[in-house]
Design an enzyme around this catalytic site. Structure first.
Site, PDB file in Angstrom:
ATOM      1  N   ASP A  13      -2.493 -28.788 -61.264  1.00  0.00           N
ATOM      2  CA  ASP A  13      -2.823 -30.184 -60.946  1.00  0.00           C
ATOM      3  C   ASP A  13      -2.164 -30.749 -59.678  1.00  0.00           C
ATOM      4  O   ASP A  13      -1.660 -31.876 -59.702  1.00  0.00           O
ATOM      5  CB  ASP A  13      -2.477 -31.091 -62.148  1.00  0.00           C
ATOM      6  CG  ASP A  13      -3.234 -30.721 -63.420  1.00  0.00           C
ATOM      7  OD1 ASP A  13      -4.064 -29.792 -63.374  1.00  0.00           O
ATOM      8  OD2 ASP A  13      -2.981 -31.354 -64.459  1.00  0.00           O
ATOM      9  N   LYS A 111      -9.880 -29.056 -66.525  1.00  0.00           N
ATOM     10  CA  LYS A 111      -9.528 -29.419 -67.900  1.00  0.00           C
ATOM     11  C   LYS A 111      -9.540 -30.931 -68.039  1.00  0.00           C
ATOM     12  O   LYS A 111      -9.438 -31.656 -67.049  1.00  0.00           O
ATOM     13  CB  LYS A 111      -8.147 -28.864 -68.249  1.00  0.00           C
ATOM     14  CG  LYS A 111      -7.065 -29.427 -67.353  1.00  0.00           C
ATOM     15  CD  LYS A 111      -5.717 -28.827 -67.642  1.00  0.00           C
ATOM     16  CE  LYS A 111      -4.669 -29.415 -66.737  1.00  0.00           C
ATOM     17  NZ  LYS A 111      -4.448 -30.848 -66.901  1.00  0.00           N
ATOM     18  N   CYS A 156       1.783 -31.563 -67.915  1.00  0.00           N
ATOM     19  CA  CYS A 156       0.865 -30.414 -67.858  1.00  0.00           C
ATOM     20  C   CYS A 156       1.586 -29.088 -67.631  1.00  0.00           C
ATOM     21  O   CYS A 156       1.179 -28.068 -68.180  1.00  0.00           O
ATOM     22  CB  CYS A 156      -0.219 -30.667 -66.827  1.00  0.00           C
ATOM     23  SG  CYS A 156      -1.318 -31.992 -67.380  1.00  0.00           S
TER      24      CYS A 156
HETATM   25  C1  VGL Z   1      -1.111 -35.023 -66.334  1.00  0.00           C
HETATM   26  C2  VGL Z   1      -0.893 -36.985 -67.475  1.00  0.00           C
HETATM   27  C3  VGL Z   1      -2.266 -37.102 -67.560  1.00  0.00           C
HETATM   28  C4  VGL Z   1      -0.438 -33.872 -65.636  1.00  0.00           C
HETATM   29  C5  VGL Z   1      -2.482 -35.113 -66.423  1.00  0.00           C
HETATM   30  O1  VGL Z   1      -1.099 -33.182 -64.823  1.00  0.00           O
HETATM   31  O2  VGL Z   1       0.772 -33.651 -65.902  1.00  0.00           O
HETATM   32  N1  VGL Z   1      -0.326 -35.953 -66.868  1.00  0.00           N
HETATM   33  N2  VGL Z   1      -3.046 -36.160 -67.034  1.00  0.00           N
END
Ligand code: VGL
Ligand code: ZN
Length: 207
Positions: A13, A111, A156
């Site tokens: 991410d 995801k 994540c």
């Molecule tokens: C994430 C919160 C919501 C992350 C993704 O990538 O850590 N955290 N969505």
């Protein structure tokens, strides 16, 4: 740490919304980008993940009248933190940071695309049982050890590293290539959980 053909780097991410200026900015999130670029050169195999929500996703506080971002709610699968709107499919916030430079990445796994369920882990959604398919992919490719880096350390990255271990992979997190959101001590809780849970936390790759 000597790297093997059966190692894979999982870059989690590294998207604009998690970088300062983005909708769910992680403090100093941009600092991981050059570190990850350099790390990726050392690995034979690299997989990227992308948080990829439809509009009005159920993890957004704005989808729950009266709820504020960073508060908790109860979903049908259990407790869920509510987030600012982030990483909406097709938006700039969902794109990888423009300085992320890993053309060799072999897979981009998206995801969090199911409207009614969030997905922190790259392996399972937040009901902890709906698979993303990554386990099957990594197994079929013969990978044995997963190195997790990216954003955010305490969400994540944490869930992905813990699931990798539970699924039978050796699981390593390279801390210098991550940054935390750190809600109510979640960064320290993550370090503690890794120590107890069989996940190897290293400051950097070494060599
Ligand atoms: C994430 C919160 C919501 C992350 C993704 O990538 O850590 N955290 N969505
Ligand atoms: Zn998300």
């Amino acid at each position: 740490m000597k790297l093997l053909e059966t190692d894979v780097l999982l870059v989690i991410d590294v998207q604009n919304d998690f970088i300062p200026g983005g909708n769910l900015a992680v403090t100093a999130g941009h600092e991981v980008v050059p570190i990850i670029n350099e790390l990726a050169e050392k690995f034979r195999h690299v997989v990227l993940t992308q948080d990829w929500h439809p509009e009005k996703h159920s993890s957004f506080a704005s989808s729950h009248p009266g709820k504020q971002p960073f508060s908790q709610t109860e979903m049908h699968y259990g407790p869920q933190t509510l987030w600012p709107e982030h990483c909406v499919q097709g938006t700039r916030g969902a794109e990888f940071h423009e300085a992320l430079d890993i053309p060799r990445a072999e897979l981009i796994l998206r995801k969090g695309h199911r409207p009614g369920i969030d997905s922190y882990s790259a392996f399972f959604e937040n009901d902890r049982k709906t698979p993303t398919g990554l386990n099957g992919y990594l197994r079929e490719r013969g990978f044995q050890r997963v190195f997790c880096v990216g954003l955010a350390f305490d969400y994540c990255v944490r869930y992905s590293a813990e699931d990798a271990f539970k699924l039978g992979f050796d699981s390593v997190v390279i801390e210098s290539a991550t940054r935390a959101i750190d809600l109510e001590g979640s960064a320290e809780a993550t370090r503690h959980s890794f120590r107890r849970g069989g996940i190897t936390l290293v400051p950097h790759l070494g060599q």
